[in-house]
Design a protein around this motif. Structure first.
Motif, mmCIF file in Angstrom:
data_model
loop_
_atom_site.group_PDB
_atom_site.id
_atom_site.type_symbol
_atom_site.label_atom_id
_atom_site.label_comp_id
_atom_site.label_asym_id
_atom_site.label_seq_id
_atom_site.Cartn_x
_atom_site.Cartn_y
_atom_site.Cartn_z
ATOM 1 N N ILE A 1 -15.356 35.432 -5.363
ATOM 2 C CA ILE A 1 -15.061 35.047 -3.909
ATOM 3 C C ILE A 1 -15.992 35.666 -2.963
ATOM 4 C CG2 ILE A 1 -13.278 35.762 -2.083
ATOM 5 C CD1 ILE A 1 -11.436 35.548 -4.378
ATOM 6 N N GLY A 2 -16.539 36.801 -3.051
ATOM 7 C CA GLY A 2 -17.453 37.583 -2.054
ATOM 8 C C GLY A 2 -19.032 36.554 -2.405
ATOM 9 N N TYR A 3 -19.221 36.101 -3.506
ATOM 10 C CA TYR A 3 -20.510 35.255 -3.535
ATOM 11 C C TYR A 3 -20.331 34.094 -2.514
ATOM 12 C CZ TYR A 3 -23.815 32.191 -5.651
ATOM 13 O OH TYR A 3 -24.716 31.279 -5.712
ATOM 14 N N PHE A 4 -19.307 33.482 -2.914
ATOM 15 C CA PHE A 4 -19.030 32.290 -2.112
ATOM 16 C C PHE A 4 -18.788 32.354 -0.572
ATOM 17 C CE2 PHE A 4 -18.398 30.050 -6.234
ATOM 18 C CZ PHE A 4 -19.555 29.249 -6.182
ATOM 19 N N LEU A 5 -18.364 33.469 -0.178
ATOM 20 C CA LEU A 5 -18.173 33.858 1.163
ATOM 21 C C LEU A 5 -19.479 34.201 1.740
ATOM 22 C CD1 LEU A 5 -14.452 35.481 1.164
ATOM 23 C CD2 LEU A 5 -15.083 33.364 2.159
ATOM 24 N N ILE B 1 -22.872 34.871 0.260
ATOM 25 C CA ILE B 1 -24.291 34.190 -0.096
ATOM 26 C C ILE B 1 -24.067 32.507 0.287
ATOM 27 C CG2 ILE B 1 -25.511 33.937 -1.958
ATOM 28 C CD1 ILE B 1 -24.884 36.765 -2.735
ATOM 29 N N ARG B 2 -23.005 31.842 -0.533
ATOM 30 C CA ARG B 2 -23.240 30.553 -0.178
ATOM 31 C C ARG B 2 -22.435 29.954 0.895
ATOM 32 N NH1 ARG B 2 -25.223 27.987 -4.931
ATOM 33 N NH2 ARG B 2 -25.197 26.098 -3.614
ATOM 34 N N ARG B 3 -21.649 30.795 1.481
ATOM 35 C CA ARG B 3 -20.796 30.368 2.534
ATOM 36 C C ARG B 3 -20.186 29.225 2.217
ATOM 37 N NH1 ARG B 3 -22.152 33.705 6.698
ATOM 38 N NH2 ARG B 3 -24.143 34.919 6.440
ATOM 39 N N HIS B 4 -19.356 29.080 1.349
ATOM 40 C CA HIS B 4 -18.327 27.853 0.973
ATOM 41 C C HIS B 4 -17.021 28.530 0.959
ATOM 42 C CE1 HIS B 4 -16.982 23.993 -0.657
ATOM 43 N NE2 HIS B 4 -18.295 23.961 -0.950
ATOM 44 N N ARG B 5 -16.201 28.499 1.997
ATOM 45 C CA ARG B 5 -14.865 28.935 1.933
ATOM 46 C C ARG B 5 -14.134 28.382 0.855
ATOM 47 N NH1 ARG B 5 -14.256 29.838 8.426
ATOM 48 N NH2 ARG B 5 -15.807 30.917 8.779
ATOM 49 N N PRO C 1 -17.430 18.373 19.454
ATOM 50 C CA PRO C 1 -17.945 19.292 18.454
ATOM 51 C C PRO C 1 -17.380 19.206 16.890
ATOM 52 C CG PRO C 1 -16.514 20.466 19.815
ATOM 53 C CD PRO C 1 -16.446 19.103 20.549
ATOM 54 N N VAL C 2 -18.191 19.300 16.092
ATOM 55 C CA VAL C 2 -18.005 19.299 14.743
ATOM 56 C C VAL C 2 -17.506 20.582 14.098
ATOM 57 C CG1 VAL C 2 -18.429 18.447 12.444
ATOM 58 C CG2 VAL C 2 -19.086 17.202 14.438
ATOM 59 N N ILE C 3 -16.290 20.973 13.628
ATOM 60 C CA ILE C 3 -15.944 22.121 13.054
ATOM 61 C C ILE C 3 -16.291 22.282 11.568
ATOM 62 C CG2 ILE C 3 -14.055 23.726 12.762
ATOM 63 C CD1 ILE C 3 -12.734 22.512 15.125
ATOM 64 N N ASP C 4 -17.123 23.025 11.094
ATOM 65 C CA ASP C 4 -17.539 23.166 9.448
ATOM 66 C C ASP C 4 -16.376 23.970 8.894
ATOM 67 O OD1 ASP C 4 -18.461 23.229 7.318
ATOM 68 O OD2 ASP C 4 -20.579 23.966 7.959
ATOM 69 N N VAL C 5 -15.561 23.543 7.921
ATOM 70 C CA VAL C 5 -14.831 24.303 7.137
ATOM 71 C C VAL C 5 -15.529 24.962 5.830
ATOM 72 C CG1 VAL C 5 -12.763 22.620 8.171
ATOM 73 C CG2 VAL C 5 -14.085 22.327 5.920
ATOM 74 N N HIS C 6 -16.525 24.860 5.541
ATOM 75 C CA HIS C 6 -17.136 25.526 4.447
ATOM 76 C C HIS C 6 -17.479 26.780 5.038
ATOM 77 C CE1 HIS C 6 -17.408 21.510 3.026
ATOM 78 N NE2 HIS C 6 -17.907 21.832 1.864
#
Length: 239
Positions: free
Chosen positions: A88-92, A94-98, A234-239
């Motif tokens: 979870i920490g890696y994707f939040l 480093i990859r920033r993919h929620r 505006p476009v809201i990015d959900v990742h």
């Protein structure tokens, strides 16, 4: 036009292949779990269970308790919690993919919850004379079910994010082997029947096949809700 048509055909072929594979795996998983569950609810015995105890010791050897204990630890709830938080920490961070960070707790916690419900329904006692301490009910195996769903999720993430083909296949083989060895060590330690392990693997895989498409649909639905339809604003990015 020809290039577009080729891409369309290739995309359709890939979709059909993936759908057929998922349908086949899911059907096999359902059949295995229901067949074993019927036996457990009947007389509580499955023919190959006793033979599997002897076979597991012949296959893994008699003097490998340290190695066996370590393998089964890799699917314990304490380890899975730490491993899940790491992913979870890696994707939040480093990859920033929620959405990928959301899939991890949904799959892991859902697998644990479903396993407890199934254990309560089938109410099968553990085998006699275990080689290590174990509490709770036996069918389906929690270690097998959690390892199939969590490490199966890691296999899915590997195929989504690892571009090197050789490394992707190597990690897939290693994770698949880990799943199978974890199940085998539970039989070796006599804390589960082989039928518990097979049912746990089937149930964990089925849960993964259900959870991932549902989360994907939820992700797409959320994106449609937060992104303007006509490209204004505006476009809201959900990742």
């Amino acid at each position: 036009m020809t290039v577009f048509f080729r891409r369309l055909v290739a995309g359709a072929a890939l979709f059909v292949t993936e759908f057929a594979l998922i349908l086949l795996v899911g059907t096999v998983g359902i059949v295995i779990f229901l067949a074993l569950g019927r036996q457990v609810l009947g007389d509580g015995q499955v023919g190959f269970d006793e033979a599997a105890f002897s076979w597991s010791h012949a296959f893994l050897g008699e003097d490998n308790r340290g190695w066996v204990d370590f393998m089964t630890f890799l699917a314990s709830r304490n380890f899975i919690v730490v491993a899940a938080l790491t992913v979870i920490g890696y994707f939040l961070v480093i990859r920033r993919h929620r959405w990928y960070s959301l899939k991890v707790p949904v799959v892991a916690l859902g697998s644990i919850t479903l396993n407890l419900l199934l254990k309560s329904f089938y109410n099968r006692p553990r085998p006699a004379l275990p080689l290590t301490s174990a509490s709770g009910l036996s069918f389906p195996s929690g270690h097998a079910m959690i390892s199939a769903s969590f490490y199966g999720l890691l296999i899915y993430l590997v195929w989504q994010h690892v571009e090197n083909r050789s490394l992707r296949w190597l990690l897939t083989v290693l994770l698949t082997t880990l799943i199978l060895l974890i199940g085998l060590t539970r039989v070796y330690l006599r804390v589960h029947y082989a039928s518990d392990v097979l049912a746990g693997l089937a149930a964990g895989l089925l849960w993964l096949l259900i959870a991932l498409p549902l989360l994907r649909r939820l992700e797409l639905f959320t994106k449609k809700r937060v992104r303007p339809e006509h490209g204004s604003g505006p476009v809201i990015d959900v990742h």
